[in-house]
Design a protein around this motif. Structure first.
Motif, PDB file in Angstrom:
ATOM      1  N   LEU A  37      -1.770 -24.248  35.444  1.00 14.88           N
ATOM      2  CA  LEU A  37      -0.369 -23.892  35.720  1.00 14.88           C
ATOM      3  C   LEU A  37       0.564 -24.720  34.846  1.00 14.88           C
ATOM      4  N   PRO A  38       1.752 -24.193  34.569  1.00 15.25           N
ATOM      5  CA  PRO A  38       2.710 -24.975  33.778  1.00 15.25           C
ATOM      6  C   PRO A  38       3.224 -26.141  34.608  1.00 15.25           C
ATOM      7  N   ALA A  39       2.743 -27.345  34.303  1.00 13.17           N
ATOM      8  CA  ALA A  39       3.091 -28.489  35.158  1.00 13.17           C
ATOM      9  C   ALA A  39       3.754 -29.594  34.347  1.00 13.17           C
ATOM     10  N   GLY A  40       4.786 -30.188  34.936  1.00 17.25           N
ATOM     11  CA  GLY A  40       5.317 -31.442  34.399  1.00 17.25           C
ATOM     12  C   GLY A  40       4.576 -32.580  35.079  1.00 17.25           C
ATOM     13  N   ARG A  41       4.613 -33.753  34.474  1.00 17.08           N
ATOM     14  CA  ARG A  41       3.885 -34.899  35.006  1.00 17.08           C
ATOM     15  C   ARG A  41       4.871 -36.040  35.193  1.00 17.08           C
ATOM     16  N   LEU A  42       5.051 -36.468  36.448  1.00 16.06           N
ATOM     17  CA  LEU A  42       5.994 -37.550  36.728  1.00 16.06           C
ATOM     18  C   LEU A  42       5.212 -38.785  37.149  1.00 16.06           C
ATOM     19  N   GLU A  43       5.439 -39.879  36.445  1.00 14.26           N
ATOM     20  CA  GLU A  43       4.651 -41.086  36.731  1.00 14.26           C
ATOM     21  C   GLU A  43       5.447 -42.186  37.405  1.00 14.26           C
ATOM     22  N   ALA A  60      14.556 -39.901  29.845  1.00 11.13           N
ATOM     23  CA  ALA A  60      14.446 -38.998  30.995  1.00 11.13           C
ATOM     24  C   ALA A  60      13.086 -38.308  31.045  1.00 11.13           C
ATOM     25  N   ARG A  61      12.180 -38.629  30.096  1.00 10.74           N
ATOM     26  CA  ARG A  61      10.870 -37.958  30.029  1.00 10.74           C
ATOM     27  C   ARG A  61       9.891 -38.552  31.038  1.00 10.74           C
ATOM     28  N   GLY A  62       9.085 -37.701  31.662  1.00 11.79           N
ATOM     29  CA  GLY A  62       7.996 -38.141  32.524  1.00 11.79           C
ATOM     30  C   GLY A  62       8.458 -38.949  33.721  1.00 11.79           C
ATOM     31  N   ALA A  63       9.669 -38.746  34.152  1.00 11.45           N
ATOM     32  CA  ALA A  63      10.159 -39.594  35.239  1.00 11.45           C
ATOM     33  C   ALA A  63      11.128 -38.834  36.135  1.00 11.45           C
ATOM     34  N   VAL A  64      11.208 -39.353  37.356  1.00 15.12           N
ATOM     35  CA  VAL A  64      12.329 -38.980  38.218  1.00 15.12           C
ATOM     36  C   VAL A  64      13.303 -40.131  38.050  1.00 15.12           C
ATOM     37  N   VAL A  65      14.520 -39.839  37.637  1.00 11.26           N
ATOM     38  CA  VAL A  65      15.490 -40.917  37.476  1.00 11.26           C
ATOM     39  C   VAL A  65      16.671 -40.645  38.403  1.00 11.26           C
ATOM     40  N   ALA A  66      16.899 -41.587  39.316  1.00 12.74           N
ATOM     41  CA  ALA A  66      17.994 -41.423  40.279  1.00 12.74           C
ATOM     42  C   ALA A  66      19.131 -42.350  39.864  1.00 12.74           C
TER      43      ALA A  66
END
Ligand SMILES: Cc1cc2nc3c(=O)[nH]c(=O)nc-3n(C[C@H](O)[C@H](O)[C@H](O)COP(=O)(O)OP(=O)(O)OC[C@H]3O[C@@H](n4cnc5c(N)ncnc54)[C@H](O)[C@@H]3O)c2cc1C
Length: 401
Positions: A52-58, A187-193
């Motif tokens: 599946l088309p998935a993003g990866r958040l580390e 902003a890549r590979g992350a959740v940034v709050a």
């Protein structure tokens, strides 16, 4: 869909009624956490999921005022369950539905909206025997069942028809969701709050775009829209530190849907013949993006605890249903209390302009990789693991790359 798949693998006749013709949901619960990734492997669905088309958040990073803090580091968890996969919920549900369709006892009826319950009232205690539902062509139908599982989300029609009313918890925010181009490697590979006195926004890397949740004080949607799109774009750009070109991708208010946040919980998740699971039993705040994963864990627990009795006796008692609630209540309560803590510590002060700096607990997490691993463990795997029963397991998949 998860509980249906597992029960069908136990050889139990299951019918899923879904009111929509498809599972496409924009901006709804796209995070698949390590606990769910592991479950998918145990169900033998890992290789299909990997396609599946998935993003990866580390990492979950927070910018509070001028200070940057790593609040959870999933990459420190043991591989391959060392990240959050961002997968369109429609694709994820299609995958589960396709796997369930391989079982001869599974039926999915789309465009079938449940409108009420079939019940009898013996000795003043109403017992549920099935549901009424309406097809897209307007025809009315009935479906009798030994057990009705209310998995119809936070506005559950089934729950209301059973006379079950959740207790509502106060939340300080609603959410505007927008799509923007990803402007920078930061902003890549992350959740940034991003939190500041006066506002908050969270960006999630979705590969080809950034999904951004902009928080507004609860109940202020109309008032904020009246301030104009330019005011919104400029505040969003300032919060995220992104240029006018990037936030200019929001061209009209049609690009800014409102998602009303709700957090609630049923005191009792069941009635004779009926059990509520997922958001129908407990709507979660979007904080931590855990709602889907808790709903999936509820489903696994329900299938594991109920399938043997359903197979043996063709029915379950309220004592069986109570066991499912007892199993799942602790992670639900702990998660909601944690979310409430974050609302009060960070979100409310940001929205009402009283945030003065990084709250002490977050400062401690930001300084300690051990604590960042712990928050990733609790957020990503939950309080305890829901193991799929042996009848639902399939050949274990090779580790995800
Ligand atoms: C703003 C916001 C952002 C969120 N972001 C995340 C996130 O990033 N990650 C995360 O894990 N969670 C997130 N959540 C929470 C998450 O969406 C839910 O917790 C999760 O979807 C619950 O799953 P569920 O199966 O119980 O219900 P739902 O996903 O709501 O599914 C209910 C299903 O029942 C169907 N249905 C409804 N009524 C009927 C009917 N009468 N008859 C037949 N079918 C019906 C619906 O069409 C739907 O398919 C978010 C929530 C909000 C409000």
């Amino acid at each position: 869909m998860t509980v249906a798949l597992l029960l069908a693998r136990a050889g139990i006749d299951v019918t899923v009624l879904e009111k929509h013709p498809d599972f496409l949901r924009d901006f709804r619960g796209d995070t698949v956490h390590p606990s769910t990734l592991r479950l998918l492997d145990e169900l033998g669905l890992g290789p299909r999921f990997a396609e599946l088309p998935a993003g990866r958040l580390e990492r979950m990073r927070m910018h509070i005022g001028g200070t940057s803090v790593v609040a959870a580091d999933f990459s420190r968890l043991p591989a391959p369950y060392d990240h959050i996969a961002m997968v369109p919920q429609g694709d994820f549900l299609d995958l589960l539905a396709d796997a369930a369709a391989e079982e001869p006892t599974f039926t999915l009826r789309r465009s079938a909206a449940v409108t009420g319950l079939l019940s009898s009232d013996e000795d003043g205690s109403p017992t549920v025997h099935g549901v009424r539902y309406r097809r897209a062509d307007g025809t009315e139908h009935e479906l009798r069942a030994a057990l009705v599982l209310a998995c119809d989300g936070r506005d559950s029609v089934v729950r209301a028809a059973a006379g079950l009313r959740p207790r509502e918890f106060e939340v300080p925010m609603d959410v505007w969701q927008v799509r923007l181009p990803v402007p920078s490697d930061d902003a890549r590979g992350a959740v940034v709050a991003h939190f500041q006195a006066g506002g908050a926004a969270v960006s999630m890397d979705r590969g080809t775009y950034a999904q951004v949740a902009y928080l507004i004080a609860r109940g202020t949607d109309a008032q904020r829209r009246a301030q104009g799109l330019d005011a919104f774009r400029s505040h969003l750009g300032e919060l995220l530190g992104w240029s006018d070109d990037v936030v200019g991708a929001v061209e009209s208010w049609d690009d800014v849907p409102l998602l009303r946040v709700r957090m609630n919980r049923l005191r009792r998740w069941y009635r004779p013949g009926l059990l509520c699971l997922g958001d129908a039993a407990h709507a979660m705040s979007p904080v931590g993006g855990v709602g889907v994963n808790l709903a999936v864990a509820d489903a696994v627990a329900a299938a594991r605890l109920l399938a043997p009795t359903l197979r043996r006796h063709g029915t379950v008692t309220t004592a069986d249903l109570a066991r499912v609630q007892r199993r799942r209540i602790l992670p639900t309560v702990v998660t909601q209390r944690t979310q409430h803590g974050e609302h009060e510590m960070l979100l409310r002060p940001a929205l009402d302009g009283t945030l003065t700096g990084v709250p002490a607990p977050l400062r401690a997490v930001g300084r300690s990789t051990l604590l960042q691993t712990l928050t990733a463990h609790l957020g990503g795997k939950g309080l305890y693991r829901e193991r799929p029963p042996a009848f639902a397991r399939r050949v274990s998949a090779p580790p995800r790359p």
